[in-house]
Design an enzyme around this catalytic site. Sequence first.
Site, PDB file in Angstrom:
ATOM      1  N   HIS A 133       0.830  -1.205   0.000  1.00  0.00           N
ATOM      2  CA  HIS A 133       0.000   0.000   0.000  1.00  0.00           C
ATOM      3  C   HIS A 133       0.867   1.259   0.000  1.00  0.00           C
ATOM      4  CE1 HIS A 133      -3.617   2.385   1.157  1.00  0.00           C
ATOM      5  NE2 HIS A 133      -2.714   3.122   1.773  1.00  0.00           N
ATOM      6  N   GLU A 134       1.891   1.283   0.861  1.00  0.00           N
ATOM      7  CA  GLU A 134       2.751   2.469   0.949  1.00  0.00           C
ATOM      8  C   GLU A 134       3.603   2.632  -0.312  1.00  0.00           C
ATOM      9  OE1 GLU A 134       2.304   4.661   3.173  1.00  0.00           O
ATOM     10  OE2 GLU A 134       0.969   3.450   4.419  1.00  0.00           O
ATOM     11  N   HIS A 137       1.557   4.400  -2.789  1.00  0.00           N
ATOM     12  CA  HIS A 137       1.487   5.845  -2.537  1.00  0.00           C
ATOM     13  C   HIS A 137       2.653   6.571  -3.215  1.00  0.00           C
ATOM     14  CE1 HIS A 137      -1.951   6.407  -0.043  1.00  0.00           C
ATOM     15  NE2 HIS A 137      -1.508   5.712   0.994  1.00  0.00           N
ATOM     16  N   GLU A 198      -6.226   6.593  -1.153  1.00  0.00           N
ATOM     17  CA  GLU A 198      -6.230   5.338  -0.410  1.00  0.00           C
ATOM     18  C   GLU A 198      -6.799   4.202  -1.259  1.00  0.00           C
ATOM     19  OE1 GLU A 198      -4.922   4.849   2.930  1.00  0.00           O
ATOM     20  OE2 GLU A 198      -4.049   6.627   2.052  1.00  0.00           O
ATOM     21  N   ASP A 202      -4.798   0.904  -2.486  1.00  0.00           N
ATOM     22  CA  ASP A 202      -5.293  -0.444  -2.199  1.00  0.00           C
ATOM     23  C   ASP A 202      -5.310  -1.286  -3.474  1.00  0.00           C
ATOM     24  OD1 ASP A 202      -5.707   0.342   0.396  1.00  0.00           O
ATOM     25  OD2 ASP A 202      -7.875   0.542   0.208  1.00  0.00           O
TER      26      ASP A 202
END
Length: 483
Positions: A133-134, A137, A198, A202
Site C-alpha cells: 500500500h505504501e 502511494h 487510499e 489499495d
Amino acid sequence: MAPLRRKIALASAVAVAIFCLGQTARANDLPDIGTAAVGTLSLQKEAIIGDFYMRQMRGTQPLVNDPLLADYIQQLGYRLLANASSINFPYTFFLVNNPEINAFAFFGGHIGINTGLFLYADQESELASVFAHEIAHVTQRHLARMMEAQAKAAPATMAAIAGSILLAIVNPQAGMAGLSGTMAASQQSSINYTRANEEEADRIGIKNLAASGFDPRGMPEFFGKMAAKYRFSSKPPQMLLTHPLPESRISDARNRAEQYPKASKKASLQFELAKARVTVRFNPEKPQTILNTMQRALQKQTYNIREAAEYGYALALTDTGNADKARELLTRLNKNDPNNLYYIDTLTDLDVRARNYKGAEERLQQQLLLRSDSNVININLASVYIEQQKFTDAASLLEKFQPLAKDNMLVYSMMIQAYQGAGKQAQMHQAKAEQFALVGAFSRAIKELHVAHPLLEGNVIEQSRVEERIRQFRELENQLKNL
C-alpha cells in the site's frame, strides 16, 4: 545488556543528540518549494526533499538500528518492488520504535514502518499488504498530487502545507492540527482527495501482493481486523488517522482480492523470527511479563512456527538473566539451522556476555566467508573486536563494509569508537562528519572535516577526498536553499 544491543539502543539516542547539537533546520522547516502548482515538482526535487526529510527523521525519531530487522524489512520491501511499476527512486525502508500501529511514505521512496505493526500482524501477507500500500502511494506520487490539489485552494500557504503534510505522515495528531491551521476552507476537499488516494493505493497494492507471491487477501483481512478492533475506540491508532477505513473501502479491497487465485498461507519463518524479536526487544512490557507470554505460547502451542516461538523464548530468557537456559535452546536451534542469522546473532551476544570472544569470533568469521556483505555478521564481528579492544581490526573490517552501509548510524558510531581506540584521529573526525550529515547537520559535518584535513598533512589523496566531501556537503545545503 549485551554489547551490540547496547550499541543498537544507543544509536537512536546518539542521532538525536547529534541533531540537537548541529541541526541546520528544524523538522518543520522544509524547503520552500514555491507557490506554483506542484505539477512543476520534478522527480529530482522530490528526491532532494525526501533525502532532507529522511535526515530529519534520523535526528528526531527513534529509528531502529537492529541489523536483523533492517535486513528483513529491506528484503520484504524489495520483493514487492520487483513487481511494482513506476519505480523512480532507490527505495529506503526503515523501522520506527513505536508501539502505535502506523506506516507512512514520503518523497524519494522512503517508507517507514512502526514496530507496532509486527505486534499486530498475524501473517506475513498482512504486513506485506501495508508495504504494498505504501509503495503504491510513492509510485503514484500521491503526496505531490495532494499538495497540488491543496495548493490550488491556498497557493500562498504552500510551504506551510508541505511541512504540515509531512509532519502528519509521521505524527497524525500534531500534523492534522497544523493542516487545520493552514488549509481552512479546503479541508473537506483534502479528505476526499485522500480517500481517492487510499483506494488507488489499495487497488495497486493488492495487484502487487498477488504478483509477488503473497496472499492478496492479507490486505482486507488486516483492514477488517483493525476496523473491528477500533470501531468504537475513542483513541484509534495513528494508522486510522492517516488511512481511514470506511466499510466501503474494506468491502472493495475484499472484492478485489477475491479476483486473484488463492496463494499459499504457509507461515514464513523469517517473518515469525522478526516478529518474535520485535515482541521481545521492542516491547514496552516488562521483561518478566514478556517471558511469561512467550512461555505460555509454547505451552499452549499458540504459535505458527515452533522454532520462532522458541527463539522468542530464548531472547526473553537472556533479558531476564537466564543465559544458560537460553544458550541450551539456541544451540539446539542453531544445530538444526546452522546458517540462521537470528540464532547466530543471539549466540554471539551470549558469548560476549560470557567473555567467550574466541568462540564468537570463530562463528562469525566462518559466516563471513559465506556472506561477506552481511550487515548482521560484519556488525557483530566488529562489536566483538571492539569489546576486546582490537580497535585496528574493527576499523579495518568496518572500512571494508561501510560502502555497503553508508546510511547506517550504528556503523558510523562503531567506526568512531574503533578509530578513537586505534588512535586514528583524522579518520575519527571523518566518521563524525558523516554521522552529522546523516541527520542534516551539515555545518557541524563541515567543521569536523576541517579538523580532519590538517591531520592528514602529507597524504594528498586523503586531503583531496576531504575537500571533495566538504564541497558535497555545501552543495547539499545549497540545494535545499534553492528548491
